[in-house]
Scaffold this active site. Structure first.
Site, PDB file in Angstrom:
ATOM      1  NE  ARG A   8       1.164   2.101  16.986  1.00 47.22           N
ATOM      2  CZ  ARG A   8       0.968   1.174  16.420  1.00 47.22           C
ATOM      3  NH1 ARG A   8       0.113   1.227  15.091  1.00 47.22           N
ATOM      4  NH2 ARG A   8       0.708   0.145  17.316  1.00 47.22           N
ATOM      5  CD  GLU A  57      -5.250   6.286  16.044  1.00 42.03           C
ATOM      6  OE1 GLU A  57      -5.249   5.541  16.765  1.00 42.03           O
ATOM      7  OE2 GLU A  57      -4.469   6.167  15.405  1.00 42.03           O
ATOM      8  CG  HIS A  85      -5.777   2.060  15.171  1.00 45.37           C
ATOM      9  ND1 HIS A  85      -4.943   2.803  15.873  1.00 45.37           N
ATOM     10  CD2 HIS A  85      -5.617   1.243  14.794  1.00 45.37           C
ATOM     11  CE1 HIS A  85      -3.494   2.209  15.814  1.00 45.37           C
ATOM     12  NE2 HIS A  85      -3.874   1.154  15.363  1.00 45.37           N
TER      13      HIS A  85
HETATM   14  P1  NAP Z   1       8.272  -4.654  11.199  1.00 41.03           P
HETATM   15  O1  NAP Z   1       8.079  -6.413  10.608  1.00 41.03           O
HETATM   16  O2  NAP Z   1       8.664  -5.105  12.636  1.00 41.03           O
HETATM   17  O3  NAP Z   1       8.529  -4.540   9.947  1.00 41.03           O
HETATM   18  C1  NAP Z   1       9.029  -2.664  10.200  1.00 41.03           C
HETATM   19  C2  NAP Z   1       9.428  -2.423   8.959  1.00 41.03           C
HETATM   20  O4  NAP Z   1       9.955  -0.802   8.834  1.00 41.03           O
HETATM   21  C3  NAP Z   1      11.105  -3.038   8.240  1.00 41.03           C
HETATM   22  O5  NAP Z   1      10.607  -3.517   7.216  1.00 41.03           O
HETATM   23  C4  NAP Z   1      12.209  -2.341   8.645  1.00 41.03           C
HETATM   24  O6  NAP Z   1      13.560  -2.378   8.197  1.00 41.03           O
HETATM   25  C5  NAP Z   1      10.932  -0.856   8.675  1.00 41.03           C
HETATM   26  N1  NAP Z   1      12.073   0.083   9.582  1.00 41.03           N
HETATM   27  C6  NAP Z   1      12.700   0.570  10.720  1.00 41.03           C
HETATM   28  N2  NAP Z   1      13.008   1.871  10.740  1.00 41.03           N
HETATM   29  C7  NAP Z   1      12.741   2.518   9.236  1.00 41.03           C
HETATM   30  C8  NAP Z   1      13.776   3.600   9.326  1.00 41.03           C
HETATM   31  N3  NAP Z   1      13.795   4.428   9.898  1.00 41.03           N
HETATM   32  N4  NAP Z   1      13.644   3.301   6.916  1.00 41.03           N
HETATM   33  C9  NAP Z   1      13.292   2.819   6.740  1.00 41.03           C
HETATM   34  N5  NAP Z   1      12.510   1.648   6.922  1.00 41.03           N
HETATM   35  C10 NAP Z   1      12.423   1.408   8.514  1.00 41.03           C
HETATM   36  O7  NAP Z   1       6.965  -4.493  11.590  1.00 41.03           O
HETATM   37  P2  NAP Z   1       5.549  -5.098  11.288  1.00 41.03           P
HETATM   38  O8  NAP Z   1       4.792  -6.293  11.929  1.00 41.03           O
HETATM   39  O9  NAP Z   1       5.378  -4.937   9.285  1.00 41.03           O
HETATM   40  O10 NAP Z   1       4.522  -3.405  11.670  1.00 41.03           O
HETATM   41  C11 NAP Z   1       4.585  -2.523  11.575  1.00 41.03           C
HETATM   42  C12 NAP Z   1       3.804  -1.292  11.979  1.00 41.03           C
HETATM   43  O11 NAP Z   1       2.883  -1.218  11.419  1.00 41.03           O
HETATM   44  C13 NAP Z   1       4.148  -1.389  13.569  1.00 41.03           C
HETATM   45  O12 NAP Z   1       5.779  -1.099  14.288  1.00 41.03           O
HETATM   46  C14 NAP Z   1       2.571  -0.315  13.324  1.00 41.03           C
HETATM   47  O13 NAP Z   1       3.133   0.452  14.115  1.00 41.03           O
HETATM   48  C15 NAP Z   1       1.568  -0.977  12.366  1.00 41.03           C
HETATM   49  N6  NAP Z   1       0.700  -1.269  12.981  1.00 41.03           N
HETATM   50  C16 NAP Z   1      -0.864  -0.658  12.498  1.00 41.03           C
HETATM   51  C17 NAP Z   1      -1.759  -1.857  12.403  1.00 41.03           C
HETATM   52  C18 NAP Z   1      -3.260  -0.952  12.497  1.00 41.03           C
HETATM   53  O14 NAP Z   1      -4.238  -1.197  13.056  1.00 41.03           O
HETATM   54  N7  NAP Z   1      -3.389   0.291  11.445  1.00 41.03           N
HETATM   55  C19 NAP Z   1      -2.075  -2.548  12.584  1.00 41.03           C
HETATM   56  C20 NAP Z   1      -0.721  -3.893  12.788  1.00 41.03           C
HETATM   57  C21 NAP Z   1       0.714  -2.968  12.660  1.00 41.03           C
HETATM   58  P3  NAP Z   1      14.062  -3.777   9.034  1.00 41.03           P
HETATM   59  O15 NAP Z   1      13.150  -4.672   8.603  1.00 41.03           O
HETATM   60  O16 NAP Z   1      15.290  -3.134   7.675  1.00 41.03           O
HETATM   61  O17 NAP Z   1      14.875  -3.347  10.157  1.00 41.03           O
END
Ligand code: NAP
Length: 314
Positions: free
Chosen positions: A232, A261, A279
């Site tokens: 993000r 954005e 994006h």
């Molecule tokens: P996810 O499986 O929920 O993974 C999020 C990770 O972030 C987890 O490892 C979590 O740790 C960690 N985290 C959260 N808060 C933290 C903090 N304060 N310090 C350190 N680590 C922290 O999510 P995902 O499916 O991988 O997606 C991640 C993000 O990618 C989404 O939230 C979205 O915003 C973004 N995204 C962008 C696109 C795009 O089009 N560019 C597409 C898809 C997703 P824990 O596991 O220990 O809780």
């Protein structure tokens, strides 16, 4: 079809949904520039560009579900929704590979200076092979630092092995299976910044992660390191990043997401050594259809009185 459950769906999803997926629903398509209406709709399927907060929820008193068509849900006030007993769902898993692949497209584009190379050929100024021309970063033996090692962060990390990269990661909890599979080592944020040749962001946007890549963090990164953001936009202080690029302290930045954005901070847009994408992390034919399908499956489940498939809170 009229007479069914009244549902609001982002108009941009119209071509991604088959008629059978809308059966039994009385759909109102909302255009991107249209404010969220007031009324008796029972479900809304927004894109991440639509804020669904206290006011919107108040204006939709019969709402039972916000089925966000994205895995990130920072466009939804999930606490306000919970207080009103409105379920919030997202679209995890189906976009993990597409987003991890795009992160790797950015890593390679940054490391091997693809934008500069394409521009050189297009300009007609290329004078032929030169041993010192457009040299980039060799990946083998370097360190990839993942900030966030959930679904997407881990998928990016697994792809690093054939490239010969060592992986370090920062997350709230340890990931033993990921560590066994990839040899990844969990480190504190400041150590990740200091050790990584490539830093890639994969956390959601939360009060703890917003602005985490500020001038201090950029100052801790290795000279010439590469920064990637497919998570993000608000994780990065964009002006501070532009300055680090202008001063030549960073090797490159590959970004898919931005604070405001589709506006990109003018100084960042003009900065050298960037690969700036609009994006498109999840933008494959298959993934975009699956995201829309999961959002509608969640709507159908909740309206039928079943549990949602992918609630953001379990
Ligand atoms: P996810 O499986 O929920 O993974 C999020 C990770 O972030 C987890 O490892 C979590 O740790 C960690 N985290 C959260 N808060 C933290 C903090 N304060 N310090 C350190 N680590 C922290 O999510 P995902 O499916 O991988 O997606 C991640 C993000 O990618 C989404 O939230 C979205 O915003 C973004 N995204 C962008 C696109 C795009 O089009 N560019 C597409 C898809 C997703 P824990 O596991 O220990 O809780």
């Amino acid at each position: 079809m009229s007479g069914g459950h009244r549902v609001l769906i982002a108009a941009e999803l119209r071509n991604l949904l088959a008629p059978a997926q809308l059966e039994g629903l009385d759909v109102t398509w909302i255009a991107a520039d249209q404010p969220t209406p007031k009324g008796d709709w029972v479900a809304i399927v927004p894109l991440l560009s639509r804020w669904v907060g206290g006011t919107e929820l108040k204006n939709l008193p019969r709402l039972r579900i916000v089925a966000n068509c994205a895995v990130g849900y920072d466009n939804v006030d999930a606490v306000a929704a919970e207080m009103r007993k409105v379920i919030v769902t997202n679209t995890p898993d189906v976009l993990t590979d597409a987003t991890a692949d795009l992160t790797w497209a950015l890593i390679l584009a940054c490391a091997r200076r693809l934008v500069e190379a394409v521009d050189l050929v297009r300009s007609g100024r290329w004078t032929g092979w030169h041993p010192e021309q457009l040299r980039g970063m060799e990946l083998r033996g370097r360190t990839l630092g993942l900030f966030g090692a959930g679904r997407i962060g881990q998928a990016v990390g697994r792809r690093a092995l054939p490239f010969g990269l060592r992986v370090v990661y920062t997350a709230r909890s340890a990931k033993p299976a990921f560590e066994r599979e990839t040899g990844a080592v969990r480190v504190e944020w400041n150590r990740l910044l200091a050790e990584s040749d490539i830093v890639s962001l994969h956390t959601p946007s939360t009060p703890e992660t917003k602005g985490i890549v500020n001038s201090e963090a950029l100052g801790r990164m290795k000279p010439g390191a590469i920064l990637l953001n497919t998570a993000r936009g608000d994780l990065i202080r964009e002006e501070a990043l532009a300055i680090a690029l202008e001063e030549g302290r960073l090797g490159a930045a590959g970004l898919d997401v931005y604070l405001d954005e589709p506006v990109i901070h003018p100084r960042l847009r003009a900065a050298p050594r960037t690969v700036l994408l609009p994006h498109i992390g999840s933008a494959t034919h298959e993934t975009r259809r699956l995201m829309a399908a999961i959002a509608l499956d969640n709507v159908r489940a909740v309206l039928n009185g079943s549990s949602p498939l992918t609630p953001v809170y379990r």
